[in-house]
Design an enzyme around this catalytic site. Structure first.
Site, short mmCIF file in Angstrom:
data_model
loop_
_atom_site.label_atom_id
_atom_site.label_comp_id
_atom_site.label_asym_id
_atom_site.label_seq_id
_atom_site.Cartn_x
_atom_site.Cartn_y
_atom_site.Cartn_z
N GLY A 57 -55.31 2.95 -75.58
CA GLY A 57 -55.25 3.55 -76.91
C GLY A 57 -54.53 4.87 -76.87
O GLY A 57 -54.32 5.45 -75.79
N CYS A 84 -56.51 1.91 -68.84
CA CYS A 84 -55.90 3.16 -69.29
C CYS A 84 -56.92 3.99 -70.08
O CYS A 84 -57.87 4.51 -69.49
CB CYS A 84 -54.63 2.87 -70.09
SG CYS A 84 -53.54 4.31 -70.27
N TYR A 85 -56.79 4.12 -71.39
CA TYR A 85 -57.78 4.86 -72.17
C TYR A 85 -59.17 4.25 -71.99
O TYR A 85 -60.17 4.97 -71.97
CB TYR A 85 -57.41 4.87 -73.65
CG TYR A 85 -58.42 5.59 -74.51
CD1 TYR A 85 -58.38 6.97 -74.66
CD2 TYR A 85 -59.44 4.88 -75.16
CE1 TYR A 85 -59.33 7.63 -75.44
CE2 TYR A 85 -60.39 5.53 -75.93
CZ TYR A 85 -60.32 6.92 -76.06
OH TYR A 85 -61.27 7.57 -76.82
N HIS A 174 -51.42 -0.61 -66.99
CA HIS A 174 -51.62 -1.72 -67.94
C HIS A 174 -51.32 -3.05 -67.26
O HIS A 174 -50.15 -3.42 -67.11
CB HIS A 174 -50.73 -1.54 -69.16
CG HIS A 174 -51.16 -0.45 -70.07
ND1 HIS A 174 -51.95 -0.67 -71.18
CD2 HIS A 174 -50.94 0.89 -70.02
CE1 HIS A 174 -52.18 0.48 -71.78
NE2 HIS A 174 -51.58 1.45 -71.10
N GLU A 176 -51.80 -5.92 -68.50
CA GLU A 176 -51.49 -6.94 -69.49
C GLU A 176 -50.00 -7.08 -69.78
O GLU A 176 -49.56 -8.10 -70.33
CB GLU A 176 -52.25 -6.67 -70.80
CG GLU A 176 -51.80 -5.45 -71.59
CD GLU A 176 -52.50 -4.16 -71.19
OE1 GLU A 176 -52.65 -3.28 -72.06
OE2 GLU A 176 -52.89 -4.03 -70.00
N ASP A 232 -46.46 -23.02 -88.28
CA ASP A 232 -47.78 -22.44 -88.44
C ASP A 232 -48.56 -23.06 -89.60
O ASP A 232 -49.69 -23.53 -89.44
CB ASP A 232 -47.68 -20.93 -88.64
CG ASP A 232 -46.85 -20.25 -87.57
OD1 ASP A 232 -46.81 -20.80 -86.44
OD2 ASP A 232 -46.24 -19.22 -87.84
N LYS A 374 -48.11 -17.72 -81.13
CA LYS A 374 -47.24 -18.83 -81.52
C LYS A 374 -47.29 -19.99 -80.53
O LYS A 374 -47.38 -21.15 -80.93
CB LYS A 374 -45.80 -18.32 -81.65
CG LYS A 374 -44.77 -19.40 -81.93
CD LYS A 374 -44.94 -20.03 -83.31
CE LYS A 374 -44.43 -19.10 -84.39
NZ LYS A 374 -44.40 -19.76 -85.71
#
Length: 518
Positions: A57, A84-85, A174, A176, A232, A374
């Site tokens: 964040g 991180c945060y 991070h 991710e 979608d 997606k």
């Protein structure tokens, strides 16, 4: 609540929180993202997560009113991973110290392993250093009681920390993002090795759960589903039909801004393959009329969103009324349209089926795909048996060509763009490149340039070509076409499409740009 194992991601406003969910789901673990200020004691009692991840964040833990998790999180007896945060918030709340401004790291960095840990299985192959992606100004200065150092970097002496007894872990970097080379493996190690997840979540499981949720939400009421022509909304329609059968009516609205032949393809798909009631509405005059003279992209989106609702309301009345409107909203739509926590994260742009909805709505929303990315929607489409050529189609926005015509929209401009775009996509398919590209399209620019055709001066429009590669639509790189391919496409468009005398290629990545131009 779902019967299978689930992980909770507590969001503190990071722009890449959704990538945590993306990585976790890839390893077969179901997870949900919830903003920190919604995760209170009552929520935790109901949700009963098997493990928790605290996101990054933009805040500092020592700020007044800094976002922090409910203290009960640390008393649940479940493994926790702070990123991180999230790492800083955990250390701060458990008795450590955070400092800022002295050892910032942004971008690529290398961590050095200090001790062995289950978090590092199949990592640090061939040495004691790993490439990671840092983005921090603050850092842990003093460890909280019970924690030890697992890895460090030049700018973060506590780059990876652990308290094995409680199952608490934290990284300053991070994992991710793709730039952390083995970040996906690290997250899998946390979910499987530390938290003990079996990895039992599949699209078949999601399908069953979504059907259950739709039935619980809708009951015996009627639903209309707005088909946009994209994957979608089509997957959403088939899923909802499986849940509630003839309580669903699909409405396909041709707003005059579809691609060449698109309306016929969509209508034929549903009438030929599925026994779903379908209303085909030609509203092109209405939409193009309301968009006349409008240049601002946010106004375009909101006008289109409002008109869609007006048409759906009118069609619902014709079929005897409907209580729910179904849409194919995806998670990236939500992330880009609305701050995840109402504050720290930033709205990038409104989407017609999220930020463009008018306050006055006569129907409640059913959005069974709003937590999916997606590629997950495509996997769900295969699970539902949709034809593969349709599932593999490139994304197409609900506002259609409206956001590919910067400036004022006219029917003439839409027709020009339709023809040019059809040539572009045809050449991509002929070259065998379609499936390598996430999304490709043309943009008709509000710019005229001087040209020469048959020894005569022309002053006509510029067409921009766009093609990107991506995995989830949240980040993207431009596709590196061979120059001879671009030359061939440009020649065909200029020769065959009246009104275009120059073609350019967009080589901007996302970020800093977005995939669409508006």
């Amino acid at each position: 609540m779902t019967a299978h194992e689930h992980l909770l991601i507590i969001d503190f406003g990071s722009q890449v929180t959704q990538l945590i969910a993306r990585r976790v789901r890839e390893s077969g673990v179901y997870c949900e993202i919830h903003p920190y200020n919604k995760v209170d004691s009552a929520f935790l009692d109901e949700y009963k997560p098997k493990a928790i991840i605290l996101s990054g964040g933009p805040s500092s833990v020592y700020w007044k009113d800094a976002p922090l998790p409910d203290p009960k999180v640390f008393d649940l007896g479940v493994p926790i991973f702070g990123i991180c945060y999230g790492q800083q918030a955990m250390v701060h709340m458990l008795g450590g110290k955070i400092e800022g401004g002295t050892s910032r790291e942004f971008g690529r960095a290398f961590i050095e392993k200090v001790s062995d840990d289950p978090l590092f299985e199949d990592m640090f192959v061939g040495g004691d250093k790993e490439e990671v992606w840092m983005s921090h100004g603050d850092h842990v200065a003093e460890m909280a009681p019970g924690f030890g150092v697992v890895a460090r970097s030049p700018g973060a002496p506590f780059a990876v920390i652990s308290d094995p007894e409680r199952g608490f872990y934290g990284t300053q970097f991070h994992p991710e993002v793709v730039h952390t080379v083995h970040g996906r493996q690290l997250l899998r190690n946390f979910t499987h090795n530390v938290a003990g997840f079996k990895g039992d979540w599949t699209m078949a499981a999601y399908r069953a759960e979504a059907i259950e949720k739709i039935r619980a939400q809708v009951g015996d009421k009627r639903v209309i589903c707005g088909l946009s022509g994209g994957v979608d909304s089509s997957v959403a329609a088939v899923l909802i039909h499986e849940a509630i059968g003839d309580q669903l009516t699909c409405v396909y609205v041709d707003h005059g801004l579809m691609r060449l032949g698109e309306s016929e393809q969509v209508v034929n798909l549903f009438r030929d393959h599925y026994n779903i009631p379908l209303v085909d509405v030609d509203a092109s005059e209405l939409f193009l009329g309301k968009l006349e003279g409008v240049s601002d992209p946010e106004k375009k989106r909101k006008i289109i969103g409002g008109l869609f609702i007006d048409v759906f309301d009118a069609e619902a009345t014709k079929i005897g009324g409907a209580d729910f409107l179904a849409q194919g909203t995806l998670y990236p739509d939500v992330i880009e349209s609305v701050s995840a926590i109402g504050g720290p994260s930033v709205t990038i742009k409104s989407h017609h089926n999220v930020g463009g909805l008018p306050e006055r709505m006569n129907m409640k929303l059913v959005e069974p795909l709003r937590e999916l990315f997606k590629d997950e929607v495509r996997a769900l489409g295969r699970e539902l048996g949709l034809p593969e050529p349709f599932i593999g189609r490139h994304p197409f926005p609900g506002p259609g060509l409206a956001i590919r015509i910067p400036g004022e929209i006219t029917r003439e401009k839409a027709d020009t763009l339709r023809k040019a775009d059809a040539i572009y996509i045809e050449e991509i398919k002929k070259a065998g490149l379609y499936d390598e590209i996430w999304q490709a399209f043309s943009v008709l620019l509000p710019v005229n340039t001087v040209g020469v055709m048959g020894d005569l001066r022309t002053y006509e429009a510029v067409l921009a070509l766009r093609a990107v590669t991506s995995t989830d639509g949240m980040t993207a790189d431009y596709y590196p076409y061979p120059h001879d391919f671009l030359g061939r496409v440009a020649t065909r468009i200029i020769n065959e499409v009246k009104g275009v005398n120059r073609v350019v290629y967009d080589i901007t990545s996302k970020p800093p740009g977005t995939i669409e131009w508006e």
